[in-house]
Design an enzyme around this catalytic site. Sequence first.
Site, PDB file in Angstrom:
ATOM      1  N   SER A 215       0.848  -1.198   0.000  1.00 49.95           N
ATOM      2  CA  SER A 215       0.000   0.000   0.000  1.00 49.95           C
ATOM      3  C   SER A 215       0.883   1.247   0.000  1.00 49.95           C
ATOM      4  O   SER A 215       2.059   1.172  -0.349  1.00 49.95           O
ATOM      5  CB  SER A 215      -0.943  -0.018   1.207  1.00 49.95           C
ATOM      6  OG  SER A 215      -1.924   0.980   1.065  1.00 49.95           O
ATOM      7  N   ASN A 216       0.335   2.377   0.377  1.00 51.46           N
ATOM      8  CA  ASN A 216       1.115   3.623   0.401  1.00 51.46           C
ATOM      9  C   ASN A 216       0.609   4.518   1.528  1.00 51.46           C
ATOM     10  O   ASN A 216      -0.324   4.158   2.242  1.00 51.46           O
ATOM     11  CB  ASN A 216       1.032   4.323  -0.958  1.00 51.46           C
ATOM     12  CG  ASN A 216      -0.395   4.659  -1.317  1.00 51.46           C
ATOM     13  OD1 ASN A 216      -1.030   5.482  -0.676  1.00 51.46           O
ATOM     14  ND2 ASN A 216      -0.927   3.990  -2.329  1.00 51.46           N
ATOM     15  N   HIS A 217       1.223   5.689   1.659  1.00 53.63           N
ATOM     16  CA  HIS A 217       0.960   6.545   2.820  1.00 53.63           C
ATOM     17  C   HIS A 217      -0.268   7.447   2.711  1.00 53.63           C
ATOM     18  O   HIS A 217      -0.478   8.283   3.581  1.00 53.63           O
ATOM     19  CB  HIS A 217       2.151   7.477   3.048  1.00 53.63           C
ATOM     20  CG  HIS A 217       3.362   6.774   3.552  1.00 53.63           C
ATOM     21  ND1 HIS A 217       3.357   6.065   4.720  1.00 53.63           N
ATOM     22  CD2 HIS A 217       4.613   6.678   3.053  1.00 53.63           C
ATOM     23  CE1 HIS A 217       4.558   5.561   4.921  1.00 53.63           C
ATOM     24  NE2 HIS A 217       5.338   5.911   3.926  1.00 53.63           N
ATOM     25  N   SER A 218      -1.036   7.341   1.642  1.00 57.38           N
ATOM     26  CA  SER A 218      -2.138   8.303   1.483  1.00 57.38           C
ATOM     27  C   SER A 218      -3.140   8.200   2.643  1.00 57.38           C
ATOM     28  O   SER A 218      -3.547   7.110   3.029  1.00 57.38           O
ATOM     29  CB  SER A 218      -2.859   8.020   0.165  1.00 57.38           C
ATOM     30  OG  SER A 218      -4.054   8.749   0.116  1.00 57.38           O
TER      31      SER A 218
END
Length: 403
Positions: A215-218
């Site tokens: 996933s990512n930091h959004s």
Amino acid sequence: MQAPDANALQGRRILLGITGSIAAYKAAVLARLLVRAGAEVRVVMTPLAKQFITPLTMATLTKHPILVDFFDPENGAWNSHVALGEWADCYLVAPATANTLAKMVAGVADNLLLTTYLSARCPVIVAPAMDLDMYAHTATQHNLAALAARGVRIVEPTEGELASGLQGKGRMAEPEQIVASLGAFFTEKKKLTGRHYVVTAGATIEPLDPVRFLSNHSSGKMGYAIAEALARRGARVTLVSGRTALAVPAGVERVDVLTAEEMYRAASEAFERADGAVMCAAVADYTPAEVADRKMEKGEGELIVRLKRTRDIAAELGARKGSRLLVGFALETHDEEAHAESKLGRKHFDFIVLNSLRDAGACFRGDTNKVTLIDRAGREELPLLSKREVAERIADRIETLNA
Ligand code: CTP
């Protein structure tokens, strides 16, 4: 501000918060004017406000019991601040003392009026009332600026004679003026009535096995703020949301998704019936080629995971958008404008919102953003703003393009 229409307050649910200021006596006139304009008014008071105006007066004028305590001491019934915040179309704190404004900024929750503020999903308007030096003090000015940056609207106090006998700025605006500001607020923001937009927001989750994922930091904050700004202007909004910890904004229909593929399906389906879409999600560009159906056990040495491309949701919607509006985001770390312009063309965006991770204040999870809006005609660089304010500027553009 445009002139409010006469029916702007008809049927509106106004939660009136009264704090302990001498100006509280004007809250009676204010409540009466709101009721006359067709609004339904409920009142929440701080304990000190009761010293300035009686709950009986306010209950008689609004035809509803007044709430002061967290629970009814007679029978223990809970006064739900969450339900109050959900009920209201607008939370108007008038008069708002310096003390209450400071507590609102800090998130202090030591009375019902403040817990209601913390759980309110509706727009909040404050009408400050205090002595001139308190109003002019840097602390109060900072607090007002902090609230404004969060999207709280302020009905400025006026100049005149104060309870202290001094002359200056700090008198609460007259009830007629507060009612006019409220009417203008409801009129001004309804230009997208009848429109339907899809907003994608948050991070997608691409599972590797039943326990792990990529996933990512959004945080989703920017997309949620856009959904909220569009809904406040009367649009129907379908928010296709990856994983976030955020609450659904008032009046927004949320569709929860996990993976890029699920987001593609949900966004595509909603786009068919919509007037446009704002592609704010941080969609994974790659997903594991195989998802293990049991937890992967560790072994010796390296683990190589094969990834395959996901669909580019924005590009696919762009290819079939026709006259519908499409707004994109570009998050870049270098050659920002060239990359953003290339995406503008490739994905058929009407305009693109460029964030550079090199700009201070434009970080993941923060409450501020520094963006440049780019379309085929040129670029507009915005200053560092709260994400809510950036959302308002994006909504302004959408309003102009869809006018
Ligand atoms: N986007 C999308 N679906 C994807 C990837 C991106 O809808 N699978 C959207 C984003 O929501 C954003 C825009 O496309 O509005 C730009 O995303 P970005 O990842 O920055 O662009 P890419 O085209 O993936 O470019 P890059 O080569 O920089 O990764």
